[in-house]
Scaffold this active site. Structure first.
Site, short mmCIF file in Angstrom:
data_model
loop_
_atom_site.label_atom_id
_atom_site.label_comp_id
_atom_site.label_asym_id
_atom_site.label_seq_id
_atom_site.Cartn_x
_atom_site.Cartn_y
_atom_site.Cartn_z
N LYS A 171 17.50 72.00 23.03
CA LYS A 171 17.39 72.18 21.58
C LYS A 171 18.73 72.06 20.84
O LYS A 171 18.95 72.69 19.81
CB LYS A 171 16.71 73.52 21.22
CG LYS A 171 15.44 73.84 21.96
CD LYS A 171 14.54 72.66 22.19
CE LYS A 171 13.91 72.12 20.92
NZ LYS A 171 13.18 70.86 21.26
N GLY A 204 20.17 68.89 20.22
CA GLY A 204 20.39 67.53 19.75
C GLY A 204 20.45 66.54 20.90
O GLY A 204 21.00 65.43 20.77
N THR A 205 19.86 66.92 22.03
CA THR A 205 19.85 66.05 23.21
C THR A 205 19.19 64.70 22.88
O THR A 205 19.77 63.64 23.12
CB THR A 205 19.05 66.70 24.36
OG1 THR A 205 19.14 68.12 24.29
CG2 THR A 205 19.54 66.23 25.71
N HIS A 232 19.75 68.84 31.28
CA HIS A 232 20.25 70.13 30.77
C HIS A 232 21.03 70.86 31.86
O HIS A 232 21.40 72.01 31.69
CB HIS A 232 19.08 71.00 30.31
CG HIS A 232 18.25 70.37 29.24
ND1 HIS A 232 18.78 69.94 28.03
CD2 HIS A 232 16.93 70.07 29.18
CE1 HIS A 232 17.80 69.42 27.30
NE2 HIS A 232 16.68 69.49 27.96
N ARG A 281 25.34 72.56 20.11
CA ARG A 281 24.88 72.95 18.78
C ARG A 281 25.20 74.42 18.59
O ARG A 281 25.22 75.19 19.55
CB ARG A 281 23.36 72.75 18.70
CG ARG A 281 22.78 73.02 17.33
CD ARG A 281 21.26 72.81 17.34
NE ARG A 281 20.73 72.73 15.99
CZ ARG A 281 19.45 72.56 15.71
NH1 ARG A 281 18.57 72.44 16.69
NH2 ARG A 281 19.03 72.51 14.45
N SER A 338 15.49 76.85 17.01
CA SER A 338 14.79 75.65 17.45
C SER A 338 14.04 75.94 18.76
O SER A 338 12.88 75.57 18.94
CB SER A 338 15.80 74.51 17.63
OG SER A 338 15.15 73.32 17.97
N MET A 363 13.64 58.85 12.96
CA MET A 363 13.21 59.24 14.31
C MET A 363 11.88 59.96 14.25
O MET A 363 11.04 59.83 15.13
CB MET A 363 14.29 60.09 15.00
CG MET A 363 15.42 59.23 15.55
SD MET A 363 16.76 60.11 16.36
CE MET A 363 15.98 60.81 17.81
N LYS A 404 13.05 70.49 11.76
CA LYS A 404 13.81 70.58 10.50
C LYS A 404 15.05 69.69 10.52
O LYS A 404 15.41 69.12 9.50
CB LYS A 404 14.24 72.02 10.25
CG LYS A 404 13.16 72.87 9.60
CD LYS A 404 13.78 74.06 8.88
CE LYS A 404 12.79 74.68 7.90
NZ LYS A 404 13.36 75.90 7.27
N GLY A 405 15.73 69.69 11.65
CA GLY A 405 16.90 68.83 11.79
C GLY A 405 18.04 69.18 10.86
O GLY A 405 18.69 68.29 10.30
P1 A3P Z 1 15.12 71.79 14.91
O1 A3P Z 1 14.06 72.46 15.72
O2 A3P Z 1 16.14 72.76 14.40
O3 A3P Z 1 14.59 70.91 13.84
P2 A3P Z 1 16.69 68.58 21.61
O4 A3P Z 1 16.53 67.12 21.48
O5 A3P Z 1 17.94 68.99 22.33
O6 A3P Z 1 15.47 69.23 22.15
O7 A3P Z 1 16.93 69.17 20.13
C1 A3P Z 1 15.87 69.22 19.19
C2 A3P Z 1 16.45 69.57 17.83
O8 A3P Z 1 17.20 68.44 17.33
C3 A3P Z 1 15.38 69.86 16.79
O9 A3P Z 1 15.96 70.83 15.91
C4 A3P Z 1 15.22 68.50 16.14
O10 A3P Z 1 14.65 68.52 14.86
C5 A3P Z 1 16.68 68.06 16.06
N1 A3P Z 1 16.83 66.60 15.90
C6 A3P Z 1 16.36 65.61 16.69
N2 A3P Z 1 16.67 64.40 16.20
C7 A3P Z 1 17.37 64.62 15.06
C8 A3P Z 1 17.97 63.76 14.08
N3 A3P Z 1 17.90 62.44 14.18
N4 A3P Z 1 18.60 64.35 13.04
C9 A3P Z 1 18.67 65.68 12.93
N5 A3P Z 1 18.13 66.55 13.82
C10 A3P Z 1 17.48 66.02 14.87
#
Ligand code: A3P
Length: 276
Positions: free
Chosen positions: A42, A44-45, A96, A117, A125, A216, A242-243
């Site tokens: 969670k 930004g992977t 991870h 993050r 998240s 995305m 939410k991003g």
């Molecule tokens: P939120 O739940 O806060 O929206 P991971 O890929 O490590 O599982 O992380 C997921 C988080 O990254 C989620 O956060 C997701 O919305 C956010 N995310 C994925 N792609 C994104 C993008 N292009 N811009 C901004 N946030 C992004």
């Protein structure tokens, strides 16, 4: 503690997968054009993976829109090793895991990009993710997630150790979710140049647009099979929730914040700057 029975414990760390796979990962043969995207969940992977995949595949937006993301990027923690072995180069892995679980040859042979993050937003998240993903039968409140984090009982172990380890390795490109939000152009350029690719400003700009949250969220190559606890929700809207930076203010009170910050003060490398 609220999580499903698919979890596994190894040396006091909790993982979501099966031991026999986890312990085989070390033997994977690494090629020197492999790229590993590493992050705590969670953080930004997926976002970073997508940028990396596009850089490695000559900005093939067509393929990135039509071929499932899980077939393009190899999820090391889950994917059967023979499938990873047989995948065509350039291979992009996501994981991870920390170095002690990664293939032995990663440190010497591969490029590694780590994304961090701020842990408050990461946990918010994580909380939403745990509520809807299949395999986590979590139905608790946000406090419960924070407690697991504070006690290192959350999956993949101690967050500070995770971040510290990759920050300390000078071969690793260390970026943050907050950099990607605030300086998408510069951060994307940094990723490309670490991967040895010189892109024009127009190419970087098109990459930034294609990997924006809005785009995305519309890309159906990200429909995951593993979801569906809540099938009336659109999977893409759940995953791309939410991003943003700062949603944590809606979940943390002062006491919760200070507990978390106290842990970081004691355990996180003081050179690591966190942006909330
Ligand atoms: P939120 O739940 O806060 O929206 P991971 O890929 O490590 O599982 O992380 C997921 C988080 O990254 C989620 O956060 C997701 O919305 C956010 N995310 C994925 N792609 C994104 C993008 N292009 N811009 C901004 N946030 C992004």
């Amino acid at each position: 503690e609220g999580f499903g029975k698919e979890l596994l414990k190894h040396k006091n760390k909790i993982f979501p997968y099966f031991a026999n796979h986890l312990l085989k990962i070390k033997s994977l043969k690494v090629k020197n054009d492999d790229v590993f995207v590493v992050a705590y969940p969670k953080s930004g992977t997926t976002w970073t993976e997508e940028i990396v995949w596009l850089v490695e595949n000559n900005l093939d937006f067509e393929k990135a829109s039509t071929v499932s993301h899980t077939d393009r990027v190899l999820f090391l923690d889950e994917k059967p090793l023979d499938q990873s072995e047989q995948a065509l180069s350039p291979r992009v892995f996501k994981t991870h895991l920390t170095f002690e679980y990664l293939p032995d040859q990663v440190e010497t042979n591969a490029k590694v990009i780590y994304v961090m993050r701020n842990p408050k937003d990461m946990l918010v998240s994580f909380f939403h993710f745990a509520k809807w993903i299949k395999g986590f039968s979590f139905s608790g409140k946000f406090d419960a997630i924070l407690d697991l984090f504070l006690q290192d009982k959350i999956i993949y172990g101690n967050w500070c150790e995770h971040v510290n380890q990759f920050f300390a390795n000078s071969n690793v490109l260390f970026i943050t979710f907050e950099d990607l939000i605030e300086e998408p152009f510069e951060t994307t350029e940094k990723i490309a140049s670490y991967l040895g690719k010189k892109l024009s400003n127009e190419q970087i700009q098109s990459l930034v647009e294609f990997t924006s949250f809005k785009q995305m969220r519309k890309n159906s190559s990200f429909c995951f099979q593993e979801t569906d606890k809540n099938s009336e929700h659109n999977q893409l809207d759940l995953f791309f929730r939410k991003g943003e930076i700062g949603d944590w203010v809606n979940y943390f009170d002062e006491q919760m914040s200070s507990k978390l910050e106290n842990k970081l003060k004691n355990e996180l490398n003081p050179n690591i700057l966190i942006k909330y």
